[in-house]
Design a protein around this motif. Structure first.
Motif, PDB file in Angstrom:
ATOM      1  N   ILE A 185       0.816  -1.212   0.000  1.00 19.64           N
ATOM      2  CA  ILE A 185       0.000   0.000   0.000  1.00 19.64           C
ATOM      3  C   ILE A 185       0.851   1.265   0.000  1.00 19.64           C
ATOM      4  O   ILE A 185       0.477   2.286  -0.569  1.00 19.64           O
ATOM      5  N   GLY A 186       2.053   1.214   0.626  1.00 14.33           N
ATOM      6  CA  GLY A 186       2.901   2.391   0.703  1.00 14.33           C
ATOM      7  C   GLY A 186       3.389   2.866  -0.652  1.00 14.33           C
ATOM      8  O   GLY A 186       3.245   4.042  -1.008  1.00 14.33           O
ATOM      9  N   SER A 187       3.961   1.957  -1.440  1.00 10.41           N
ATOM     10  CA  SER A 187       4.477   2.335  -2.755  1.00 10.41           C
ATOM     11  C   SER A 187       3.344   2.709  -3.707  1.00 10.41           C
ATOM     12  O   SER A 187       3.492   3.593  -4.561  1.00 10.41           O
ATOM     13  N   HIS A 188       2.198   2.038  -3.566  1.00 13.36           N
ATOM     14  CA  HIS A 188       1.053   2.364  -4.415  1.00 13.36           C
ATOM     15  C   HIS A 188       0.562   3.781  -4.125  1.00 13.36           C
ATOM     16  O   HIS A 188       0.271   4.556  -5.042  1.00 13.36           O
ATOM     17  N   PHE A 189       0.494   4.122  -2.857  1.00 12.55           N
ATOM     18  CA  PHE A 189       0.078   5.474  -2.477  1.00 12.55           C
ATOM     19  C   PHE A 189       1.054   6.514  -3.025  1.00 12.55           C
ATOM     20  O   PHE A 189       0.641   7.568  -3.526  1.00 12.55           O
ATOM     21  N   TRP A 190       2.355   6.225  -2.946  1.00 13.22           N
ATOM     22  CA  TRP A 190       3.355   7.185  -3.408  1.00 13.22           C
ATOM     23  C   TRP A 190       3.241   7.424  -4.917  1.00 13.22           C
ATOM     24  O   TRP A 190       3.337   8.555  -5.386  1.00 13.22           O
ATOM     25  N   ARG A 191       3.030   6.362  -5.694  1.00 12.06           N
ATOM     26  CA  ARG A 191       2.865   6.526  -7.142  1.00 12.06           C
ATOM     27  C   ARG A 191       1.637   7.380  -7.455  1.00 12.06           C
ATOM     28  O   ARG A 191       1.662   8.243  -8.332  1.00 12.06           O
ATOM     29  N   LEU A 192       0.564   7.131  -6.705  1.00 10.65           N
ATOM     30  CA  LEU A 192      -0.683   7.863  -6.940  1.00 10.65           C
ATOM     31  C   LEU A 192      -0.535   9.335  -6.552  1.00 10.65           C
ATOM     32  O   LEU A 192      -1.075  10.222  -7.227  1.00 10.65           O
ATOM     33  N   ALA A 193       0.196   9.612  -5.470  1.00 11.27           N
ATOM     34  CA  ALA A 193       0.333  10.975  -4.954  1.00 11.27           C
ATOM     35  C   ALA A 193       1.106  11.885  -5.903  1.00 11.27           C
ATOM     36  O   ALA A 193       1.061  13.114  -5.761  1.00 11.27           O
ATOM     37  N   GLN A 194       1.802  11.324  -6.862  1.00 15.20           N
ATOM     38  CA  GLN A 194       2.566  12.132  -7.813  1.00 15.20           C
ATOM     39  C   GLN A 194       1.718  12.661  -8.967  1.00 15.20           C
ATOM     40  O   GLN A 194       2.220  13.392  -9.822  1.00 15.20           O
ATOM     41  N   HIS A 195       0.441  12.293  -8.977  1.00 14.02           N
ATOM     42  CA  HIS A 195      -0.451  12.716 -10.061  1.00 14.02           C
ATOM     43  C   HIS A 195      -1.502  13.692  -9.536  1.00 14.02           C
ATOM     44  O   HIS A 195      -1.810  13.742  -8.348  1.00 14.02           O
ATOM     45  N   ARG A 196      -2.070  14.468 -10.437  1.00 15.17           N
ATOM     46  CA  ARG A 196      -3.113  15.430 -10.109  1.00 15.17           C
ATOM     47  C   ARG A 196      -4.307  15.192 -11.029  1.00 15.17           C
ATOM     48  O   ARG A 196      -4.228  14.460 -11.998  1.00 15.17           O
ATOM     49  N   GLY A 197      -5.403  15.879 -10.711  1.00 12.45           N
ATOM     50  CA  GLY A 197      -6.595  15.769 -11.549  1.00 12.45           C
ATOM     51  C   GLY A 197      -7.206  14.389 -11.529  1.00 12.45           C
ATOM     52  O   GLY A 197      -7.607  13.860 -12.575  1.00 12.45           O
ATOM     53  N   LEU A 198      -7.314  13.785 -10.332  1.00 17.20           N
ATOM     54  CA  LEU A 198      -7.868  12.435 -10.190  1.00 17.20           C
ATOM     55  C   LEU A 198      -9.374  12.519  -9.940  1.00 17.20           C
ATOM     56  O   LEU A 198      -9.845  13.377  -9.198  1.00 17.20           O
ATOM     57  N   ARG A 199     -10.112  11.602 -10.557  1.00 15.50           N
ATOM     58  CA  ARG A 199     -11.547  11.543 -10.298  1.00 15.50           C
ATOM     59  C   ARG A 199     -12.039  10.107 -10.307  1.00 15.50           C
ATOM     60  O   ARG A 199     -11.544   9.270 -11.062  1.00 15.50           O
ATOM     61  N   VAL A 200     -13.005   9.850  -9.443  1.00 15.97           N
ATOM     62  CA  VAL A 200     -13.691   8.563  -9.414  1.00 15.97           C
ATOM     63  C   VAL A 200     -15.189   8.820  -9.533  1.00 15.97           C
ATOM     64  O   VAL A 200     -15.707   9.798  -8.995  1.00 15.97           O
ATOM     65  N   THR A 201     -15.878   7.969 -10.266  1.00 16.28           N
ATOM     66  CA  THR A 201     -17.333   8.068 -10.386  1.00 16.28           C
ATOM     67  C   THR A 201     -17.986   6.892  -9.679  1.00 16.28           C
ATOM     68  O   THR A 201     -17.603   5.740  -9.891  1.00 16.28           O
ATOM     69  N   VAL A 202     -18.942   7.214  -8.834  1.00 15.83           N
ATOM     70  CA  VAL A 202     -19.721   6.200  -8.115  1.00 15.83           C
ATOM     71  C   VAL A 202     -21.138   6.230  -8.668  1.00 15.83           C
ATOM     72  O   VAL A 202     -21.840   7.243  -8.554  1.00 15.83           O
ATOM     73  N   LEU A 203     -21.531   5.133  -9.299  1.00 18.43           N
ATOM     74  CA  LEU A 203     -22.862   5.027  -9.903  1.00 18.43           C
ATOM     75  C   LEU A 203     -23.731   4.103  -9.049  1.00 18.43           C
ATOM     76  O   LEU A 203     -23.430   2.916  -8.898  1.00 18.43           O
ATOM     77  N   LEU A 204     -24.806   4.664  -8.493  1.00 19.75           N
ATOM     78  CA  LEU A 204     -25.736   3.903  -7.658  1.00 19.75           C
ATOM     79  C   LEU A 204     -26.922   3.461  -8.504  1.00 19.75           C
ATOM     80  O   LEU A 204     -27.616   4.286  -9.104  1.00 19.75           O
ATOM     81  N   HIS A 205     -27.136   2.149  -8.559  1.00 20.30           N
ATOM     82  CA  HIS A 205     -28.186   1.574  -9.400  1.00 20.30           C
ATOM     83  C   HIS A 205     -29.494   1.434  -8.631  1.00 20.30           C
ATOM     84  O   HIS A 205     -29.545   1.608  -7.404  1.00 20.30           O
ATOM     85  N   ALA A 206     -30.539   1.101  -9.363  1.00 17.98           N
ATOM     86  CA  ALA A 206     -31.838   0.859  -8.743  1.00 17.98           C
ATOM     87  C   ALA A 206     -31.737  -0.324  -7.774  1.00 17.98           C
ATOM     88  O   ALA A 206     -31.091  -1.331  -8.083  1.00 17.98           O
ATOM     89  N   PRO A 207     -32.333  -0.219  -6.596  1.00 18.74           N
ATOM     90  CA  PRO A 207     -32.256  -1.295  -5.595  1.00 18.74           C
ATOM     91  C   PRO A 207     -32.935  -2.575  -6.075  1.00 18.74           C
ATOM     92  O   PRO A 207     -33.850  -2.549  -6.896  1.00 18.74           O
TER      93      PRO A 207
END
Length: 245
Positions: A185-207
């Motif tokens: 998790i440490g090295s993965h976090f470090w690689r990610l922290a070097q980038h900007r303009g990150l976005r995630v989309t959460v799509l909630l479907h019908a129950p």
């Protein structure tokens, strides 16, 4: 102190913490659709999501008023394990001797009014597809949660990391977000922290109501299809409208 205090202060702190972590990392969360907090007949909700990264914990924990079902190893993670305790995470050891106890704990949480978040793939993927859902994980949807013996409502959730440097992610860049295999998790976090303009989309479907399906496998398949189809649409950067109820 929060663990000892009565009420829901500890749970609220965990949700604020996850949301703030997303901000600190620079990860913007786009939410499409509405989370079902409680069914009209009072039944709790089990949110069923795909899983490609430890980031999913931060993203969903900051958006949904629910507790995670996580593997037992998470309890020993530095800091994350403590916040997970504050969020009243249900730990699953996946041993025969603990199955009954864990099932009873999940039933008690649901009956007590808690919503739960479940990752039925059983592992993390590379983010390019949604792995088949294991129907055994959906046994939680068979637990009686009301005096009438009704099970919880299931709401499928698609999570896709779709922006890097404010540009759409593709097959080459999407694995930057994924955390799988023997990655630490440490090295993965470090690689990610070097980038900007990150976005995630959460799509909630019908129950989905488990009582509308003949068995657990049919429910798992219907849930997987909703999550997989939604994730595929998001990966292709196609517009998505909020799902109808």
């Amino acid at each position: 102190v929060l663990l000892l205090l009565p009420g829901r202060a500890n749970q609220g702190f965990a949700r604020i913490y996850w949301a703030m972590m997303c901000r600190l990392i620079g990860l913007r969360v786009r939410l499409i659709g509405q989370p079902l907090q409680r069914h009209v007949d009072g039944r709790p909700v089990v949110y069923v999501s795909n899983h490609s990264s430890w980031l999913d914990i931060l993203v969903l924990g900051g958006q949904l008023d629910a507790r995670f079902i996580a593997k037992g190893e998470v309890a020993g993670w530095p800091l994350v394990g403590t916040i997970a305790r504050l969020g009243r995470t249900v730990y699953v050891r996946r041993t025969r001797t603990s199955t009954g106890r864990e099932r009873d704990e999940m039933r008690a949480r649901l009956a007590g009014g808690d919503n739960l978040i479940l990752f039925p793939e059983g592992t993390t993927s590379d983010g390019s597809r949604v792995l088949p859902f294991r129907s055994a994980f959906l046994s939680i949807a068979e637990l009686p949660t009301t005096p009438a013996g009704l099970p919880p409502i299931v709401q499928p959730v698609s999570v896709v990391y779709d922006r890097l440097g404010n540009l759409p992610t593709g097959r080459a860049s999407r694995p930057l977000f994924a955390w799988y295999g023997d990655m630490d998790i440490g090295s993965h976090f470090w690689r990610l922290a070097q980038h900007r303009g990150l976005r995630v989309t959460v799509l909630l479907h019908a129950p989905l109501d488990p009582t509308s399906f003949p068995n657990r496998k049919a429910l798992a398949q219907a849930t997987w299809k909703a999550v997989a189809d939604g994730a595929a649409t998001l990966r292709q950067n196609r517009p998505v409208a909020p799902p109808a109820d």
